[in-house]
Design an enzyme around this catalytic site. Sequence first.
Site, short mmCIF file in Angstrom:
data_model
loop_
_atom_site.label_atom_id
_atom_site.label_comp_id
_atom_site.label_asym_id
_atom_site.label_seq_id
_atom_site.Cartn_x
_atom_site.Cartn_y
_atom_site.Cartn_z
N ILE A 93 -45.94 -16.58 -6.90
CA ILE A 93 -47.09 -16.90 -7.55
C ILE A 93 -48.20 -15.82 -7.51
O ILE A 93 -48.24 -15.20 -6.47
CB ILE A 93 -47.85 -18.18 -7.20
CG1 ILE A 93 -48.92 -18.64 -8.08
CG2 ILE A 93 -48.11 -18.04 -5.49
CD1 ILE A 93 -49.57 -19.93 -7.93
N LYS A 103 -60.49 -21.09 -6.82
CA LYS A 103 -60.95 -22.51 -7.50
C LYS A 103 -60.00 -23.65 -7.51
O LYS A 103 -60.14 -24.36 -8.26
CB LYS A 103 -61.37 -21.92 -8.96
CG LYS A 103 -62.42 -20.87 -9.29
CD LYS A 103 -62.66 -20.61 -10.38
CE LYS A 103 -63.31 -19.34 -11.03
NZ LYS A 103 -64.70 -19.49 -10.50
N ILE A 138 -51.65 -17.83 2.19
CA ILE A 138 -51.10 -18.48 3.26
C ILE A 138 -51.82 -20.02 3.23
O ILE A 138 -51.41 -20.81 3.40
CB ILE A 138 -51.35 -17.63 4.55
CG1 ILE A 138 -50.36 -16.52 4.68
CG2 ILE A 138 -51.28 -18.72 5.74
CD1 ILE A 138 -50.94 -15.55 5.56
N TYR A 141 -50.34 -22.00 0.48
CA TYR A 141 -49.07 -22.37 0.81
C TYR A 141 -49.11 -23.86 1.80
O TYR A 141 -48.37 -24.58 1.59
CB TYR A 141 -48.38 -21.33 1.52
CG TYR A 141 -47.86 -20.35 0.36
CD1 TYR A 141 -47.78 -20.45 -0.99
CD2 TYR A 141 -48.02 -18.73 0.60
CE1 TYR A 141 -47.71 -19.50 -1.92
CE2 TYR A 141 -47.89 -17.96 -0.10
CZ TYR A 141 -47.65 -17.92 -1.59
OH TYR A 141 -47.66 -17.13 -2.53
C1 LIG Z 1 -52.73 -16.68 -3.71
C2 LIG Z 1 -53.34 -17.48 -4.94
C3 LIG Z 1 -52.00 -18.00 -5.98
C4 LIG Z 1 -54.08 -18.77 -4.55
O1 LIG Z 1 -54.36 -19.50 -5.67
P1 LIG Z 1 -56.06 -19.61 -5.81
O2 LIG Z 1 -56.46 -20.54 -6.89
O3 LIG Z 1 -56.87 -18.48 -5.75
O4 LIG Z 1 -56.30 -20.70 -4.46
P2 LIG Z 1 -56.87 -22.03 -4.31
O5 LIG Z 1 -58.44 -21.84 -4.88
O6 LIG Z 1 -56.03 -22.88 -4.94
O7 LIG Z 1 -56.77 -22.45 -2.91
C5 LIG Z 1 -57.10 -21.38 -1.98
C6 LIG Z 1 -57.37 -22.01 -0.69
O8 LIG Z 1 -57.63 -20.89 0.33
C7 LIG Z 1 -58.95 -20.78 0.66
N1 LIG Z 1 -59.42 -19.20 0.63
C8 LIG Z 1 -60.04 -18.92 -0.45
N2 LIG Z 1 -60.33 -17.42 -0.14
C9 LIG Z 1 -59.80 -17.42 1.20
C10 LIG Z 1 -59.88 -16.32 2.06
N3 LIG Z 1 -60.29 -15.23 1.73
N4 LIG Z 1 -59.37 -16.33 3.31
C11 LIG Z 1 -58.91 -17.60 3.81
N5 LIG Z 1 -58.79 -18.80 2.80
C12 LIG Z 1 -59.29 -18.53 1.63
C13 LIG Z 1 -59.70 -21.60 -0.11
O9 LIG Z 1 -61.02 -22.20 0.36
C14 LIG Z 1 -58.52 -22.61 -0.48
O10 LIG Z 1 -58.47 -23.80 0.63
P3 LIG Z 1 -59.18 -25.26 0.64
O11 LIG Z 1 -59.09 -25.99 -0.67
O12 LIG Z 1 -58.96 -26.00 1.73
O13 LIG Z 1 -60.84 -24.74 0.61
C15 LIG Z 1 -54.16 -16.34 -5.62
O14 LIG Z 1 -55.17 -16.28 -5.12
C16 LIG Z 1 -53.33 -15.15 -6.06
O15 LIG Z 1 -52.64 -15.05 -7.07
N6 LIG Z 1 -53.82 -14.11 -5.28
C17 LIG Z 1 -53.27 -12.76 -5.83
C18 LIG Z 1 -51.90 -12.62 -5.65
C19 LIG Z 1 -51.23 -13.16 -4.40
O16 LIG Z 1 -51.67 -12.80 -3.51
N7 LIG Z 1 -50.35 -13.76 -4.52
C20 LIG Z 1 -49.23 -14.30 -3.51
C21 LIG Z 1 -48.19 -13.52 -2.99
S1 LIG Z 1 -47.67 -14.14 -1.71
#
Ligand SMILES: CC(C)(COP(=O)(O)OP(=O)(O)OC[C@H]1O[C@@H](n2cnc3c(N)ncnc32)[C@H](O)[C@@H]1OP(=O)(O)O)[C@@H](O)C(=O)NCCC(=O)NCCS
Length: 180
Positions: A93, A103, A138, A141
Site C-alpha cells: 500500500i 488521517k 507498522i 498494519y
Molecule cells: C503507511 C500508510 C499507508 C498509512 O496510511 P495513513 O492513512 O497515513 O495511516 P492512518 O492514518 O490510517 O493510520 C496511521 C496510524 O499510525 C499512527 N501514526 C501516524 N504517524 C505516525 C508516526 N510518525 N509514527 C507512529 N505512528 C504514527 C496514527 O496515529 C495512526 O494510528 P492511530 O489511529 O492508532 O492513532 C501511508 O502513511 C503511506 O502510504 N505512507 C507512504 C508509503 C508507505 O510507507 N507504504 C507502506 C510501505 S510498507
Amino acid sequence: MLEGKRVTLRGLELTDAEEIIKHFNDLEIRQFLGESIPISKQEEEEWIRNTWKMRQEGKGHIFGIELHSSRKLIGTCGLVRISPIHRGAELGIAIMDKQYWGKGLGVEALHLLLDYAFNILNLHRVWLVVIEDNERAIRSYLKVGFQHTGRLRQAVYKGGIYKDSLFMDILADEYGQKQS
Ligand SMILES: CC(C)(COP(=O)(O)OP(=O)(O)OC[C@H]1O[C@@H](n2cnc3c(N)ncnc32)[C@H](O)[C@@H]1OP(=O)(O)O)[C@@H](O)C(=O)NCCC(=O)NCCS
C-alpha cells in the site's frame, strides 16, 4: 470497485500514470517502499498495464485509492504473488500524496483490501514486508490485525545506512475474529 466510507478502491487507468508519478518520484515515499531510482511516465504506464495482466492471470489485484469526496486518486494498494495452492498473497500500500497521511485513510483502505482478500478471493494468509523505521505503516498494519513474524537484517539501504525489514502477516480466521 470496493467502497469504504471515505475511499474507494478501483482499477487503475493509463490516465492515472501522471498523478501517480507526480508523487511516486518523491524520494521520501520511494524510500519507504524500499526503492530509490525515479521512474518515467512511460514506465508507470507499463506498470499499470502489468496490473491488468496480473489480474487476468490471477497473480495479483492492484487498485487505485480514490477519495469519495473529490474522486481524487491518492495512492495505490493491492495483493500480489497470489499463490493458488497455499492461498497466500503479499500486500502492498502507498498513499502517495503526503497531505493525506495520518488521517485514517490508509487503515480504511487496508480493511477494504483484507475483506477482499479473505471474503472474496478466499485467501488463507496475507503477508507483507515493511522497513523497521516506517512507524506509521507498522502502526496501521497492527491496527488491522497483522502480527510481527520475522526480521530480515540490514536488508535495505536507506539514507546512508542499512535498515532491517520486518515480516508481518495475518490469517483469515484472525481477521474474521477481529471483525466479529
Ligand atoms: C503507511 C500508510 C499507508 C498509512 O496510511 P495513513 O492513512 O497515513 O495511516 P492512518 O492514518 O490510517 O493510520 C496511521 C496510524 O499510525 C499512527 N501514526 C501516524 N504517524 C505516525 C508516526 N510518525 N509514527 C507512529 N505512528 C504514527 C496514527 O496515529 C495512526 O494510528 P492511530 O489511529 O492508532 O492513532 C501511508 O502513511 C503511506 O502510504 N505512507 C507512504 C508509503 C508507505 O510507507 N507504504 C507502506 C510501505 S510498507
